[in-house]
Write a protein that holds these residues in place. Sequence first.
Motif, short mmCIF file in Angstrom:
data_model
loop_
_atom_site.label_atom_id
_atom_site.label_comp_id
_atom_site.label_asym_id
_atom_site.label_seq_id
_atom_site.Cartn_x
_atom_site.Cartn_y
_atom_site.Cartn_z
N PHE A 99 -5.11 -2.56 1.87
CA PHE A 99 -4.90 -1.12 2.02
C PHE A 99 -3.92 -0.60 0.98
N ASN A 100 -2.80 -1.31 0.81
CA ASN A 100 -1.82 -0.89 -0.18
C ASN A 100 -2.37 -0.94 -1.59
N GLU A 101 -3.19 -1.91 -1.89
CA GLU A 101 -3.79 -2.03 -3.22
C GLU A 101 -4.75 -0.86 -3.49
N LEU A 102 -5.51 -0.47 -2.47
CA LEU A 102 -6.43 0.65 -2.63
C LEU A 102 -5.70 1.98 -2.78
N ASN A 103 -4.53 2.10 -2.20
CA ASN A 103 -3.79 3.36 -2.22
C ASN A 103 -2.56 3.32 -3.12
#
Length: 136
Positions: free
Chosen positions: A118-122
Amino acid sequence: MSAAPDTPRTAVRRRTRILRLIVLIILVLATLALAWWQYTRWSESGSFQNLGYALQWPCFGAFFIYVWKKIGDYEDELAETGVSPTVREKQQQAAQGDFSEIDPALLPERPTLDVDTFNELNKPQRRRGEIRDDFR
């Protein structure tokens, strides 16, 4: 025959009902006065907007009468049964079964992400305060 003395609860209900009736009369008379005022403005040389308002104000008065009647019906039902209409509806829904939830088998599966994905996508694309060269 003498009338039974009022209990404190019925006396309060009577006073509340009389006060609501007085407020209703004032509101309805105000809407009729505003309708008359808009009608006189229209008849003197006003626009059709004034005529629309002249027709709209009595509708507000009728709405006040409807609300007053519905509140009286709800209070009468509460006095007779001891249960408010909203509680009664919830009890009826509970007796019939709860239909407020959708069966999970009908819904598609939700995607699951771990925190790192999730953090990588955002991840922010640029740092705060950084000025890009193509905007200079």
